[in-house]
Design an enzyme around this catalytic site. Structure first.
Site, PDB file in Angstrom:
ATOM      1  N   GLY A  50     -18.766   8.472  -2.954  1.00  0.00           N
ATOM      2  CA  GLY A  50     -19.811   8.078  -2.009  1.00  0.00           C
ATOM      3  C   GLY A  50     -20.573   6.884  -2.545  1.00  0.00           C
ATOM      4  O   GLY A  50     -20.472   6.562  -3.728  1.00  0.00           O
ATOM      5  N   CYS A  77     -15.233  10.706  -8.421  1.00  0.00           N
ATOM      6  CA  CYS A  77     -16.226   9.626  -8.484  1.00  0.00           C
ATOM      7  C   CYS A  77     -17.642  10.187  -8.272  1.00  0.00           C
ATOM      8  O   CYS A  77     -18.152  10.892  -9.125  1.00  0.00           O
ATOM      9  CB  CYS A  77     -15.855   8.553  -7.461  1.00  0.00           C
ATOM     10  SG  CYS A  77     -16.644   6.981  -7.786  1.00  0.00           S
ATOM     11  N   TYR A  78     -18.273   9.947  -7.142  1.00  0.00           N
ATOM     12  CA  TYR A  78     -19.598  10.535  -6.901  1.00  0.00           C
ATOM     13  C   TYR A  78     -19.530  12.048  -7.074  1.00  0.00           C
ATOM     14  O   TYR A  78     -20.461  12.674  -7.590  1.00  0.00           O
ATOM     15  CB  TYR A  78     -20.083  10.193  -5.484  1.00  0.00           C
ATOM     16  CG  TYR A  78     -21.475  10.704  -5.179  1.00  0.00           C
ATOM     17  CD1 TYR A  78     -22.589   9.895  -5.378  1.00  0.00           C
ATOM     18  CD2 TYR A  78     -21.681  12.003  -4.693  1.00  0.00           C
ATOM     19  CE1 TYR A  78     -23.868  10.359  -5.109  1.00  0.00           C
ATOM     20  CE2 TYR A  78     -22.956  12.471  -4.427  1.00  0.00           C
ATOM     21  CZ  TYR A  78     -24.055  11.658  -4.635  1.00  0.00           C
ATOM     22  OH  TYR A  78     -25.314  12.118  -4.370  1.00  0.00           O
ATOM     23  N   HIS A 172     -10.234   7.186  -8.359  1.00  0.00           N
ATOM     24  CA  HIS A 172      -9.846   7.674  -7.034  1.00  0.00           C
ATOM     25  C   HIS A 172      -8.347   8.006  -6.991  1.00  0.00           C
ATOM     26  O   HIS A 172      -7.533   7.095  -6.907  1.00  0.00           O
ATOM     27  CB  HIS A 172     -10.166   6.620  -5.970  1.00  0.00           C
ATOM     28  CG  HIS A 172     -11.624   6.468  -5.721  1.00  0.00           C
ATOM     29  ND1 HIS A 172     -12.296   7.242  -4.802  1.00  0.00           N
ATOM     30  CD2 HIS A 172     -12.549   5.661  -6.283  1.00  0.00           C
ATOM     31  CE1 HIS A 172     -13.581   6.905  -4.808  1.00  0.00           C
ATOM     32  NE2 HIS A 172     -13.753   5.944  -5.693  1.00  0.00           N
ATOM     33  N   GLU A 174      -6.813   9.304  -4.531  1.00  0.00           N
ATOM     34  CA  GLU A 174      -6.334   9.285  -3.157  1.00  0.00           C
ATOM     35  C   GLU A 174      -5.829   7.918  -2.701  1.00  0.00           C
ATOM     36  O   GLU A 174      -5.172   7.824  -1.668  1.00  0.00           O
ATOM     37  CB  GLU A 174      -7.434   9.799  -2.208  1.00  0.00           C
ATOM     38  CG  GLU A 174      -8.676   8.909  -2.059  1.00  0.00           C
ATOM     39  CD  GLU A 174      -9.750   9.112  -3.150  1.00  0.00           C
ATOM     40  OE1 GLU A 174      -9.399   9.542  -4.258  1.00  0.00           O
ATOM     41  OE2 GLU A 174     -10.931   8.814  -2.886  1.00  0.00           O
ATOM     42  N   SER A 227      -4.736   3.735  28.636  1.00  0.00           N
ATOM     43  CA  SER A 227      -4.295   2.354  28.796  1.00  0.00           C
ATOM     44  C   SER A 227      -2.781   2.241  28.791  1.00  0.00           C
ATOM     45  O   SER A 227      -2.227   1.202  29.086  1.00  0.00           O
ATOM     46  CB  SER A 227      -4.847   1.534  27.639  1.00  0.00           C
ATOM     47  OG  SER A 227      -4.274   2.016  26.428  1.00  0.00           O
ATOM     48  N   GLY A 229      -1.319   2.809  25.933  1.00  0.00           N
ATOM     49  CA  GLY A 229      -1.072   2.697  24.502  1.00  0.00           C
ATOM     50  C   GLY A 229      -0.869   4.087  23.905  1.00  0.00           C
ATOM     51  O   GLY A 229      -1.212   5.093  24.536  1.00  0.00           O
ATOM     52  N   ASP A 231      -2.331   5.640  21.357  1.00  0.00           N
ATOM     53  CA  ASP A 231      -3.508   6.427  20.973  1.00  0.00           C
ATOM     54  C   ASP A 231      -4.128   7.146  22.173  1.00  0.00           C
ATOM     55  O   ASP A 231      -4.377   8.347  22.132  1.00  0.00           O
ATOM     56  CB  ASP A 231      -4.576   5.547  20.317  1.00  0.00           C
ATOM     57  CG  ASP A 231      -4.013   4.717  19.189  1.00  0.00           C
ATOM     58  OD1 ASP A 231      -2.911   5.050  18.713  1.00  0.00           O
ATOM     59  OD2 ASP A 231      -4.655   3.736  18.783  1.00  0.00           O
ATOM     60  N   THR A 233      -2.800   7.784  25.026  1.00  0.00           N
ATOM     61  CA  THR A 233      -1.861   8.730  25.640  1.00  0.00           C
ATOM     62  C   THR A 233      -1.801  10.039  24.850  1.00  0.00           C
ATOM     63  O   THR A 233      -1.839  11.127  25.431  1.00  0.00           O
ATOM     64  CB  THR A 233      -0.440   8.123  25.720  1.00  0.00           C
ATOM     65  OG1 THR A 233      -0.541   6.843  26.317  1.00  0.00           O
ATOM     66  CG2 THR A 233       0.493   8.993  26.523  1.00  0.00           C
ATOM     67  N   LYS A 377      -2.069   5.763  12.197  1.00  0.00           N
ATOM     68  CA  LYS A 377      -1.130   5.441  13.275  1.00  0.00           C
ATOM     69  C   LYS A 377       0.195   6.214  13.166  1.00  0.00           C
ATOM     70  O   LYS A 377       0.687   6.759  14.144  1.00  0.00           O
ATOM     71  CB  LYS A 377      -0.855   3.935  13.251  1.00  0.00           C
ATOM     72  CG  LYS A 377      -0.233   3.404  14.509  1.00  0.00           C
ATOM     73  CD  LYS A 377      -1.309   3.191  15.538  1.00  0.00           C
ATOM     74  CE  LYS A 377      -0.834   2.464  16.759  1.00  0.00           C
ATOM     75  NZ  LYS A 377      -1.970   2.223  17.680  1.00  0.00           N
ATOM     76  N   ASP A 458      19.695 -32.215  36.344  1.00  0.00           N
ATOM     77  CA  ASP A 458      19.564 -33.655  36.575  1.00  0.00           C
ATOM     78  C   ASP A 458      18.204 -34.074  37.123  1.00  0.00           C
ATOM     79  O   ASP A 458      17.998 -35.237  37.451  1.00  0.00           O
ATOM     80  CB  ASP A 458      20.657 -34.169  37.544  1.00  0.00           C
ATOM     81  CG  ASP A 458      22.034 -34.089  36.909  1.00  0.00           C
ATOM     82  OD1 ASP A 458      22.088 -34.114  35.654  1.00  0.00           O
ATOM     83  OD2 ASP A 458      23.027 -33.974  37.646  1.00  0.00           O
TER      84      ASP A 458
END
Ligand code: XMP
Length: 521
Positions: A50, A77-78, A172, A174, A227, A229, A231, A233, A377, A458
């Site tokens: 953090g 970390c934090y 980290h 990850e 849309s 897309g 995501d 859908t 994604k 032509d």
């Protein structure tokens, strides 16, 4: 389940992602979560990184009850500092802040309690490259702890409690910059916490559906824009699975979608996926407002604002038609969008105003529901496949909200839209036929606002130029142009000049991003 308590690091979701990759289920909750209110008993807890200093007066702290759960805890970390803070408060601002690669040396403690060496099991024979990103570090080893790893700058890069299964690491694990990080996370979750590696995307669907049902309740309704897309859908399909027709999807035809796109999206969503969908043809409204506009940012603003107006109007119709109590707005936000919006680096410069529907929430007094906000994604694609969404849609290239309006350089007129759509369709058809669609991250045709001389049959012609763009990228922040072979480009160019009236020349864009953005406007 591994409980991940989030202290606001940019990387926290990567912890849950790594756990998912290991087929381990995890739940991420805010660091202030009351332990007594948990609806499950975790097998282990990870305290994330953090941006704060634990000793600062306004620093966030965990519910101390977490230390009484009797399950292993790993602080990152934090999180490490938080553990130390709860065990003697010896944390100070580092004299040297440390960002980037470090070499971690693992210290073994053979003969002591077996759990101490477990975190670095299988890693201890080598020096481990790890990613550091911190300002503070431990100034003193807390009472009852041992050093299990160190770096040149951090003598307490890894610590473990002598008796309890409490661990802290300064780096980290990850991030991909810590190549053996997943091994360490697996050591913690599987070997130390005893988690089984049984979680799959099907399980995600089940838990997410339950979560949506609990959140929305038995009578409230949800609206959301789709849309075409991947995501929106996937989010719509998930919503439909959870609450059926109490989810209303709205597809706004803004007049600048791709060739036949509106029709295709409508059929896929309604016939194929059973989603309760309203299609609004607002193309005239959009095109009237776009008349005479050439400036890209103006185009974006007009399209974004008109979208909000149309969507609100349509949502009001749904409410009055069915007397529905619409309480939520669905958004297909993915994790990378979340990181951008919560970045602690302060507002970054606006390069292009990306289309968003943030205004809707305030105007319509809706609550946001974002079932994909922890996913990346590729995970959304996997989820889409599991939900039975057709391959074509699951693998669709991203398409900007302002559509081909920002691919028509100059004024957006029905004639220009027609040319741009046809050229784009040929390019994409050929890419698919050559089996290249999935290798390319994004491809499209843009229409340049200038004319060039050509000779066709032509006859001297003086027509427009189509620019093709195809890029490979993973994050859309940087991109390289796709290296087609000459024969492919020749075929596409021939088809476009033959089949699209008004075009006599085709060029291929070989600019990397940066400096060239992916879109032309
Ligand atoms: P650029 O052109 O900035 O694009 O390199 C990066 C990615 O963002 C998409 N893009 C947009 N998406 N509204 C959107 O929803 C926008 O206004 C917009 N502008 C660019 C672009 O297609 C690419 O995937």
């Amino acid at each position: 389940t591994v409980l991940v308590l989030d202290f606001g690091s940019q990387y926290t979701h990567l912890i849950t992602r790594r756990l998912r990759e290991l087929n381990i289920y995890s739940e991420m909750l805010p660091c202030t979560q009351k332990i007594a209110d948990l609806s499950f008993k975790p097998k282990g807890v990870i305290l994330s990184g953090g941006p704060y200093s634990v000793y600062a007066p306004d620093a966030p702290h965990v519910d101390p009850a977490v230390f009484d759960l009797g399950v292993p805890i790993l602080g990152v970390c934090y999180g490490l500092q938080e553990i130390a803070w709860n065990n003697g408060k010896d944390v100070s601002a580092g004299e040297r802040r440390e960002y980037g690669h470090s070499v971690v040396r693992v210290t073994k403690h053979t003969g002591l309690a077996a759990h101490v060496d477990r975190l670095f099991e299988g890693l201890s024979h080598e020096e481990m490259v790890a990613w550091m990103s911190h300002g503070d570090k431990l100034s003193k080893l807390p009472e009852g702890f041992l050093v299990i790893a160190e770096t040149d700058n951090a003598p307490f890069a890894g610590i473990a409690h002598k008796e309890k299964e409490l661990y802290g690491i300064q780096f980290h694990p990850e991030v991909t910059h810590t190549p053996k990080g997943t091994h360490l996370i697996k050591n913690f979750a599987v070997n130390i916490c005893g988690c089984k590696q049984e979680w799959t995307m099907d399980r995600f669907v089940e838990t997410e559906i339950e979560r949506i049902r609990a959140l929305v309740g038995p009578t409230s309704e949800v609206i959301g824009a789709v849309s075409g897309g991947v995501d929106s859908t996937v989010a719509a399909k998930l919503m439909h699975e959870a609450i059926g027709d109490r989810f209303h999807a709205i597809l706004v035809d803004n007049g600048v979608m791709r060739l036949n796109e509106c029709q295709i999206v409508k059929e896929t969503l309604t016939k194929g996926l059973g989603v309760n969908l309203d299609v609004v043809d607002a193309s005239e409204e959009f095109l009237t407002k776009l008349k005479g506009v050439e400036d890209p940012e103006k185009k974006r603003k007009i399209i974004g604002n008109t979208f909000i107006e149309v969507f609100q109007r349509e949502a009001a119709k749904i409410t009055s038609r069915s007397g529905a109590h619409v309480e939520f707005l669905l958004q297909g936000t993915l994790y990378p969008d979340v990181i951008e919006s919560i970045s602690f680096k302060g507002p970054s410069q606006t390069i292009k105003t990306h289309h968003n529907v943030g205004g809707l929430l305030e105007n319509m007094h809706l609550k946001l529901i974002e079932p994909l906000r922890e996913l990346f994604k590729d995970e959304v694609r996997e989820l889409g496949t599991n939900l039975g969404i057709p391959e074509d849609l699951v693998w669709r290239h991203p398409f900007p909200g302002p559509g081909i309006a920002i691919r028509i350089l100059g004024e957006v007129t029905p004639e220009q839209i027609d040319i741009a759509r046809k050229a784009d369709n040929i390019f994409i058809e050929e890419i698919k036929a050559a089996g290249l669609y999935r290798k390319i991250s994004q491809a499209f045709a843009a229409l340049l606002p200038v004319r060039a001389v050509g000779v066709m049959g032509d006859q001297r012609v003086y027509d427009q130029i189509v620019a093709l763009r195809a890029v490979e990228t993973t994050d859309y922040m940087t991109a390289d142009w796709f290296d087609f072979d000459g024969k492919f480009l020749r075929r596409v160019a021939t088809r476009i000049v033959n089949e699209v009236p008004g075009v006599c020349r085709v060029v291929y864009d070989v600019t990397q991003k940066p400096p060239g953005t992916i879109e032309f406007q």
